[in-house]
Design a protein around this motif. Structure first.
Motif, PDB file in Angstrom:
ATOM      1  N   UNK A  68       0.835  -1.206   0.000  1.00  0.00           N
ATOM      2  CA  UNK A  68       0.000   0.000   0.000  1.00  0.00           C
ATOM      3  C   UNK A  68       0.869   1.256   0.000  1.00  0.00           C
ATOM      4  N   UNK A  69       2.030   1.176   0.654  1.00  0.00           N
ATOM      5  CA  UNK A  69       2.926   2.325   0.756  1.00  0.00           C
ATOM      6  C   UNK A  69       3.737   2.530  -0.523  1.00  0.00           C
ATOM      7  N   UNK A  70       4.026   1.433  -1.237  1.00  0.00           N
ATOM      8  CA  UNK A  70       4.957   1.487  -2.367  1.00  0.00           C
ATOM      9  C   UNK A  70       4.381   2.235  -3.566  1.00  0.00           C
ATOM     10  N   UNK A  71       5.262   2.961  -4.259  1.00  0.00           N
ATOM     11  CA  UNK A  71       4.882   3.593  -5.524  1.00  0.00           C
ATOM     12  C   UNK A  71       5.615   2.974  -6.710  1.00  0.00           C
ATOM     13  N   UNK A  72       6.645   2.174  -6.441  1.00  0.00           N
ATOM     14  CA  UNK A  72       7.354   1.453  -7.498  1.00  0.00           C
ATOM     15  C   UNK A  72       8.004   0.214  -6.903  1.00  0.00           C
ATOM     16  N   UNK A  73       8.030  -0.859  -7.680  1.00  0.00           N
ATOM     17  CA  UNK A  73       8.650  -2.123  -7.271  1.00  0.00           C
ATOM     18  C   UNK A  73       9.933  -2.305  -8.070  1.00  0.00           C
ATOM     19  N   UNK A  96       7.760  -8.687 -10.823  1.00  0.00           N
ATOM     20  CA  UNK A  96       6.680  -8.502 -11.791  1.00  0.00           C
ATOM     21  C   UNK A  96       5.348  -8.982 -11.228  1.00  0.00           C
ATOM     22  N   UNK A  97       5.350 -10.145 -10.602  1.00  0.00           N
ATOM     23  CA  UNK A  97       4.112 -10.691 -10.048  1.00  0.00           C
ATOM     24  C   UNK A  97       3.629  -9.869  -8.851  1.00  0.00           C
ATOM     25  N   UNK A  98       4.563  -9.456  -7.983  1.00  0.00           N
ATOM     26  CA  UNK A  98       4.176  -8.634  -6.827  1.00  0.00           C
ATOM     27  C   UNK A  98       3.588  -7.314  -7.308  1.00  0.00           C
ATOM     28  N   UNK A  99       4.258  -6.676  -8.262  1.00  0.00           N
ATOM     29  CA  UNK A  99       3.756  -5.411  -8.785  1.00  0.00           C
ATOM     30  C   UNK A  99       2.387  -5.541  -9.424  1.00  0.00           C
ATOM     31  N   UNK A 100       2.185  -6.633 -10.170  1.00  0.00           N
ATOM     32  CA  UNK A 100       0.888  -6.846 -10.822  1.00  0.00           C
ATOM     33  C   UNK A 100      -0.212  -7.042  -9.793  1.00  0.00           C
ATOM     34  N   UNK A 101       0.080  -7.791  -8.732  1.00  0.00           N
ATOM     35  CA  UNK A 101      -0.924  -8.018  -7.687  1.00  0.00           C
ATOM     36  C   UNK A 101      -1.298  -6.721  -6.981  1.00  0.00           C
ATOM     37  N   UNK A 102      -0.292  -5.877  -6.759  1.00  0.00           N
ATOM     38  CA  UNK A 102      -0.537  -4.634  -6.023  1.00  0.00           C
ATOM     39  C   UNK A 102      -0.930  -3.475  -6.926  1.00  0.00           C
ATOM     40  N   UNK A 103      -0.886  -3.718  -8.257  1.00  0.00           N
ATOM     41  CA  UNK A 103      -1.134  -2.646  -9.230  1.00  0.00           C
ATOM     42  C   UNK A 103      -0.179  -1.474  -9.019  1.00  0.00           C
ATOM     43  N   UNK A 104       1.102  -1.848  -8.780  1.00  0.00           N
ATOM     44  CA  UNK A 104       2.181  -0.874  -8.607  1.00  0.00           C
ATOM     45  C   UNK A 104       3.172  -1.077  -9.745  1.00  0.00           C
ATOM     46  N   UNK A 146      13.247   7.246 -10.119  1.00  0.00           N
ATOM     47  CA  UNK A 146      13.369   6.813  -8.725  1.00  0.00           C
ATOM     48  C   UNK A 146      13.190   7.976  -7.755  1.00  0.00           C
ATOM     49  N   UNK A 147      13.577   9.162  -8.173  1.00  0.00           N
ATOM     50  CA  UNK A 147      13.525  10.322  -7.278  1.00  0.00           C
ATOM     51  C   UNK A 147      12.109  10.533  -6.747  1.00  0.00           C
ATOM     52  N   UNK A 148      12.014  10.607  -5.412  1.00  0.00           N
ATOM     53  CA  UNK A 148      10.742  10.851  -4.753  1.00  0.00           C
ATOM     54  C   UNK A 148       9.847   9.639  -4.588  1.00  0.00           C
ATOM     55  N   UNK A 149      10.292   8.466  -5.037  1.00  0.00           N
ATOM     56  CA  UNK A 149       9.450   7.273  -4.986  1.00  0.00           C
ATOM     57  C   UNK A 149       9.603   6.508  -3.670  1.00  0.00           C
ATOM     58  N   UNK A 150       8.530   5.822  -3.289  1.00  0.00           N
ATOM     59  CA  UNK A 150       8.574   4.857  -2.180  1.00  0.00           C
ATOM     60  C   UNK A 150       8.829   3.498  -2.822  1.00  0.00           C
ATOM     61  N   UNK A 151      10.058   3.020  -2.718  1.00  0.00           N
ATOM     62  CA  UNK A 151      10.506   1.826  -3.443  1.00  0.00           C
ATOM     63  C   UNK A 151      10.297   0.571  -2.596  1.00  0.00           C
ATOM     64  N   UNK A 152       9.733  -0.459  -3.229  1.00  0.00           N
ATOM     65  CA  UNK A 152       9.664  -1.780  -2.621  1.00  0.00           C
ATOM     66  C   UNK A 152      10.692  -2.644  -3.331  1.00  0.00           C
ATOM     67  N   UNK A 153      11.739  -3.023  -2.623  1.00  0.00           N
ATOM     68  CA  UNK A 153      12.842  -3.801  -3.175  1.00  0.00           C
ATOM     69  C   UNK A 153      12.556  -5.284  -2.972  1.00  0.00           C
ATOM     70  N   UNK A 154      12.658  -6.068  -4.053  1.00  0.00           N
ATOM     71  CA  UNK A 154      12.289  -7.480  -4.037  1.00  0.00           C
ATOM     72  C   UNK A 154      13.520  -8.362  -4.209  1.00  0.00           C
ATOM     73  N   UNK A 155      13.609  -9.428  -3.399  1.00  0.00           N
ATOM     74  CA  UNK A 155      14.647 -10.445  -3.581  1.00  0.00           C
ATOM     75  C   UNK A 155      14.109 -11.795  -3.132  1.00  0.00           C
ATOM     76  N   UNK A 156      14.870 -12.849  -3.425  1.00  0.00           N
ATOM     77  CA  UNK A 156      14.410 -14.180  -3.039  1.00  0.00           C
ATOM     78  C   UNK A 156      14.727 -14.490  -1.582  1.00  0.00           C
ATOM     79  N   UNK A 157      16.004 -14.364  -1.186  1.00  0.00           N
ATOM     80  CA  UNK A 157      16.414 -14.712   0.182  1.00  0.00           C
ATOM     81  C   UNK A 157      17.257 -13.592   0.750  1.00  0.00           C
ATOM     82  N   UNK A 158      17.000 -13.243   1.993  1.00  0.00           N
ATOM     83  CA  UNK A 158      17.823 -12.275   2.712  1.00  0.00           C
ATOM     84  C   UNK A 158      18.652 -13.031   3.732  1.00  0.00           C
ATOM     85  N   UNK A 159      19.965 -12.975   3.591  1.00  0.00           N
ATOM     86  CA  UNK A 159      20.854 -13.713   4.481  1.00  0.00           C
ATOM     87  C   UNK A 159      21.604 -12.764   5.405  1.00  0.00           C
TER      88      UNK A 159
END
Length: 200
Positions: A68-73, A96-104, A146-159
């Motif tokens: 809900x907070x994100x403006x770009x994935x 791509x799938x996360x963005x499509x689900x959230x319409x972001x 990117x300037x001014x955007x609320x970015x949602x950063x996506x990855x598979x695993x965070x170690x």
């Protein structure tokens, strides 16, 4: 580390208070265990790209507030030689799938790895920081997006959190308003470089 238990209470660890991460918050759909590996590893190494949609479904369900907070994935990038060998970036497929689900909107090539890096898990915190220093940048043609955007950063695993930190720092240098992290799974390893986590 920030945690949300069944009761919904939150706290922030001392390490995060002393060394605040570059991102606002982070979320993982799963702990990296035998079950989640059955989805992640075939996606990553065996061309089971259909698993990206399954993982993205769980990621979106785990983080409705971040979506809900994100403006770009934006996905975590692969270095070009690894991308050439694998033929796809699993983080980009999930993004791509996360963005499509959230319409972001999703910017698949906003970030670029400018050099190859070693595996980070067995390096010390100082070695990880040095290894990832300026290893990721925002592409010049994407900076104004990117300037001014609320970015949602996506990855598979965070170690270790070092790659996510490099990406978040690059995005913030490019003028992002905020960066949140959403991953399919997190490992049990925790150290001073890791993000604040809200674990569902």
């Amino acid at each position: 580390m920030e945690n949300e238990g069944l009761g919904g209470s939150e706290s922030c660890c001392a390490a995060c208070q002393v060394h605040p991460p570059a991102w606002r918050s982070a979320r993982a759909a799963f702990v990296y265990d035998a079950w989640s590996r059955r989805l992640i590893l075939p996606l990553k190494y065996s061309d089971h790209t259909e698993n990206a949609a399954v993982l993205a479904h769980h990621m979106a369900a785990a983080a409705p507030d971040l979506l809900m907070h994100a403006t770009v994935v934006v996905p975590v990038p692969l270095y070009r030689t690894r991308l050439w060998k694998r033929r796809y970036n699993q983080a980009a497929l999930m993004a791509q799938h996360v963005g499509a689900r959230a319409k972001v909107p999703c910017m698949l090539d906003a970030l670029q790895r400018v050099r190859a890096t070693r595996a980070l898990a067995r390096l010390s915190a100082a070695e990880r920081e040095q290894e990832m220093e300026r290893a990721v940048r925002v592409r010049d043609r994407c900076c104004h997006h990117i300037e001014g955007q609320a970015v949602l950063l996506i990855d598979d695993v965070l170690t270790t959190g070092s790659t996510a930190a490099a990406c978040a720092n690059a995005l913030m240098r490019a003028g992002a308003r905020s960066v949140d992290i959403l991953v399919a799974a997190r490992t049990g390893r925790v150290d001073e470089q890791n993000p604040r986590f809200i674990q569902e």
